[in-house]
Design an enzyme around this catalytic site. Structure first.
Site, PDB file in Angstrom:
ATOM      1  N   GLU A 231       0.689   3.067  10.961  1.00 26.68           N
ATOM      2  CA  GLU A 231       2.082   3.266  11.232  1.00 26.68           C
ATOM      3  C   GLU A 231       2.547   3.686   9.836  1.00 26.68           C
ATOM      4  O   GLU A 231       2.862   2.594   9.108  1.00 26.68           O
ATOM      5  CB  GLU A 231       2.986   2.101  11.906  1.00 26.68           C
ATOM      6  N   CYS A 265      11.840   3.053   8.212  1.00 24.04           N
ATOM      7  CA  CYS A 265      10.662   4.244   7.969  1.00 24.04           C
ATOM      8  C   CYS A 265      11.362   5.396   8.785  1.00 24.04           C
ATOM      9  O   CYS A 265      10.930   6.531   8.453  1.00 24.04           O
ATOM     10  CB  CYS A 265       9.461   3.759   8.556  1.00 24.04           C
TER      11      CYS A 265
HETATM   12  P1  NAD Z   1       3.344  -1.139   1.517  1.00 30.58           P
HETATM   13  O1  NAD Z   1       2.369  -0.095   1.917  1.00 30.58           O
HETATM   14  O2  NAD Z   1       3.346  -1.033  -0.115  1.00 30.58           O
HETATM   15  O3  NAD Z   1       2.795  -2.184   1.834  1.00 30.58           O
HETATM   16  C1  NAD Z   1       2.441  -2.740   3.270  1.00 30.58           C
HETATM   17  C2  NAD Z   1       1.442  -3.918   3.496  1.00 30.58           C
HETATM   18  O4  NAD Z   1       0.286  -3.827   2.894  1.00 30.58           O
HETATM   19  C3  NAD Z   1       1.965  -5.314   2.572  1.00 30.58           C
HETATM   20  O5  NAD Z   1       1.663  -6.440   3.571  1.00 30.58           O
HETATM   21  C4  NAD Z   1       1.116  -5.407   1.402  1.00 30.58           C
HETATM   22  O6  NAD Z   1       0.873  -6.466   0.773  1.00 30.58           O
HETATM   23  C5  NAD Z   1      -0.296  -4.500   1.943  1.00 30.58           C
HETATM   24  N1  NAD Z   1      -1.155  -3.985   1.000  1.00 30.58           N
HETATM   25  C6  NAD Z   1      -0.440  -3.431  -0.223  1.00 30.58           C
HETATM   26  N2  NAD Z   1      -1.676  -3.108  -0.985  1.00 30.58           N
HETATM   27  C7  NAD Z   1      -2.564  -2.993  -0.115  1.00 30.58           C
HETATM   28  C8  NAD Z   1      -4.032  -2.513  -0.069  1.00 30.58           C
HETATM   29  N3  NAD Z   1      -4.455  -2.002  -1.218  1.00 30.58           N
HETATM   30  N4  NAD Z   1      -4.698  -2.707   0.986  1.00 30.58           N
HETATM   31  C9  NAD Z   1      -4.363  -3.470   2.220  1.00 30.58           C
HETATM   32  N5  NAD Z   1      -2.995  -3.855   2.369  1.00 30.58           N
HETATM   33  C10 NAD Z   1      -2.283  -3.612   1.153  1.00 30.58           C
HETATM   34  O7  NAD Z   1       4.500  -0.610   2.327  1.00 30.58           O
HETATM   35  P2  NAD Z   1       6.002  -1.442   2.247  1.00 30.58           P
HETATM   36  O8  NAD Z   1       6.592  -1.206   0.710  1.00 30.58           O
HETATM   37  O9  NAD Z   1       5.893  -2.830   2.356  1.00 30.58           O
HETATM   38  O10 NAD Z   1       6.850  -0.825   3.366  1.00 30.58           O
HETATM   39  C11 NAD Z   1       7.486   0.340   3.236  1.00 30.58           C
HETATM   40  C12 NAD Z   1       6.614   1.588   3.590  1.00 30.58           C
HETATM   41  O11 NAD Z   1       6.383   1.237   4.963  1.00 30.58           O
HETATM   42  C13 NAD Z   1       7.507   2.962   3.852  1.00 30.58           C
HETATM   43  O12 NAD Z   1       6.815   3.837   3.545  1.00 30.58           O
HETATM   44  C14 NAD Z   1       7.959   3.021   5.325  1.00 30.58           C
HETATM   45  O13 NAD Z   1       7.837   4.188   5.694  1.00 30.58           O
HETATM   46  C15 NAD Z   1       6.656   2.404   5.852  1.00 30.58           C
HETATM   47  N6  NAD Z   1       6.799   1.960   7.289  1.00 30.58           N
HETATM   48  C16 NAD Z   1       6.433   2.521   8.202  1.00 30.58           C
HETATM   49  C17 NAD Z   1       6.746   1.904   9.560  1.00 30.58           C
HETATM   50  C18 NAD Z   1       6.059   2.811  10.947  1.00 30.58           C
HETATM   51  O14 NAD Z   1       6.401   2.058  11.767  1.00 30.58           O
HETATM   52  N7  NAD Z   1       5.604   3.720  10.944  1.00 30.58           N
HETATM   53  C19 NAD Z   1       7.692   0.978   9.611  1.00 30.58           C
HETATM   54  C20 NAD Z   1       8.457   0.236   8.528  1.00 30.58           C
HETATM   55  C21 NAD Z   1       7.632   0.869   7.286  1.00 30.58           C
END
Ligand code: NAD
Length: 486
Positions: A231, A265
């Protein structure tokens, strides 16, 4: 009632990320062992699980609102009640109502050549689902995948975001109060824990986060052939067709944009509007923003940017856009100063171009570029020339324009004549496409995505399949001639 989850110890003892990462295989093994030993939970057990999540959300809603607000600097309590508590509880109730029907084996057609056998599809739990969640709706985006996982009879290990530490800790505490650590466990930590987490041999991994991190997650999961639901994010456009009342579109677009200060998002990322209507749109957006948020800095309805790093990121987009010739139009009716505030002054951007970072990256904040088009077809081309968005918003009362937009664009989901509300429809799947994600949750699709659809063929006592085995004789030749022709 339940044992304290291992995750709770992890939080309390303040272990390092490396130590937490090292303990992950043990946590997964415990969940997996329980799945094997106890077998798939029946409907009653799953309903009990779902009711526990519902109860913990409802009886802790104020604590959840406080924790998220403390993590953000300030988060509108109403936004939390709507988008974290109500959305999750409403989804749980919908799942509970439908679960029996979803769990029933499905009879499938049997071709006459295999008559009188019987075909059935069984929905079987996969085992243990990994859930990685982001900070922007830190409760809902951990809980909704958990609801899908548990409705499908799975156990789960959750890694919430390190950017909302109080909420992540509360999530761990609340789940530990309702579930044994061989049912659900939570591990906290940053990217190092995330990386180790995504390398675990889960039966399925649900990742919600950025497209960039999604790529790493899928790469890591590939080593164990772990199927992923991704997602992700992206730039979700709002298209206003010339026939639609600008004022109504402006109200719905700015309402969606400023909810959670644009940190959603599916927030409308930018607007495409006919060039002659730009000025009218700007005036309407300003008027509606002023009515919804007459003040901003101390207004509890207007949410802060989660982290100074993200505020700096947004300020950089704006400074670069201004430097390259864009016009910034602040939506700041009381003319307040935002210096030292964790909030960001909402802003429209006119004259943005592809050379500006504000048009390259997902904005994820209260900044809204307005792009003019000459012809509605140009607006559709603009969308189709770019990665497939998570959401698309089209404003038109002309059925042909709406159908043309739906047919000629590909996006994760669509709200027609509004923004964001398609997300809250319990009976609809939610998920991106291309760069905005893969797979779906919500709706029945969430249950299906985390179940194995197992096709089972029941052979009849008397049947004709001996014909399919050698020595092949005249009968099978006759049958093949009948079925395939000469
Ligand atoms: P992010 O990708 O920075 O982090 C998401 C999660 O991944 C966190 O728990 C983080 O600790 C973890 N993470 C970070 N690096 C990682 C790695 N190398 N391997 C595995 N896990 C890792 O995202 P964010 O800043 O927390 O959230 C914002 C983003 O999420 C935006 O792009 C937004 O559009 C997206 N988002 C999508 C949805 C959806 O339903 N499609 C919903 C909410 C947010």
């Amino acid at each position: 009632m339940s044992q304290a989850a291992v995750s709770e110890d992890v939080v309390r003892e303040q272990k390092s990320d490396a130590e937490i990462a090292g303990e992950l295989p043990k946590l997964l093994a415990k969940l997996r062992e329980a799945h094997r030993r106890k077998g798939p939970p029946d409907e009653a057990e799953r309903l009990r699980w779902l009711s526990r999540i519902e109860r913990l959300m409802l009886s802790n809603k104020e604590r959840i609102a406080d924790a998220i607000s403390a993590d953000f600097g300030s988060r509108s309590r109403h936004e939390t009640m709507i988008a974290e508590i109500f959305v999750t509880v409403s989804y749980i109730r919908y799942v509970k109502e439908n679960l029996r029907h979803w769990m029933e084996p499905e009879r499938r057609h049997v071709a006459f050549t295999f008559f009188p056998a019987r075909n059935e599809v069984l929905y079987q739990p996969l085992g243990v689902v990994g859930i990685i969640s982001p900070w922007n709706y830190p409760m809902q985006l951990a809980m909704a995948p958990l609801v899908c996982a548990m409705s499908a009879g799975n156990r789960a290990l959750i890694k919430p975001s390190e950017l909302t530490p109080r909420t992540s800790e509360l999530l761990a505490e609340l789940l530990a109060s309702q579930f044994a650590d061989d049912e659900v466990a939570v591990v906290t930590g940053g990217p190092e824990v995330g990386q180790a987490f995504s390398r675990l041999p889960f039966d399925h991994l649900v990742f919600t986060g950025s497209t960039a991190v999604g790529r790493h997650v899928m790469r890591a999961a590939a080593d164990n052939l772990v199927p992923c639901t991704l997602e992700l994010g992206g730039k979700s456009p709002a298209l206003i067709a010339p026939d639609f009342p600008i004022d109504t579109a402006a109200e719905r677009i700015i309402g969606g944009k400023l909810f959670n200060s644009g940190q959603t998002c599916i927030a409308p990322d930018y607007v495409l509007v006919k060039e002659e209507q730009v000025d009218e749109l700007v005036a309407s957006l300003k008027a509606h923003a002023a009515r919804m948020y007459p003040t901003l800095v101390s207004n509890p309805d207007y949410t802060s940017i989660v982290h100074p790093r993200h505020k700096a990121r947004l300020e950089k987009h704006l400074a670069e856009a201004a430097e390259k010739g864009a016009k910034l139009v602040p939506l700041n009716p009381a003319g307040e100063s935002f210096e030292g505030s964790p909030k960001l002054e909402p802003c429209l951007v006119l004259g943005a171009t592809d050379e500006m970072s504000v048009m390259q990256d997902e904005i994820f904040g209260p900044v809204l570029p307005i792009l003019p088009y000459k012809d509605f077809g140009d607006a559709l081309d603009h969308v189709n020339d770019r990665p497939r968005p998570l959401a698309l918003y089209v404003f038109s009362h002309d059925e042909r324009t709406v159908q043309r937009t739906l047919r000629d664009t590909t996006s994760g989901g669509v709200s027609v004549n509004d923004t964001m509300v398609h997300f809250a429809q319990d009976d609809m799947p939610f998920g991106g496409v291309g760069a905005s994600g893969m797979g779906h949750y919500h709706g029945r699709e969430g249950f299906e995505a985390l179940s194995k659809k197992k096709p089972v063929f029941y052979q009849a006592r008397v049947n004709g399949t001996a014909l399919l085995r050698p020595p092949f004789g005249k009968t099978i030749d006759t049958a093949m001639r009948f079925l395939l022709g000469k």
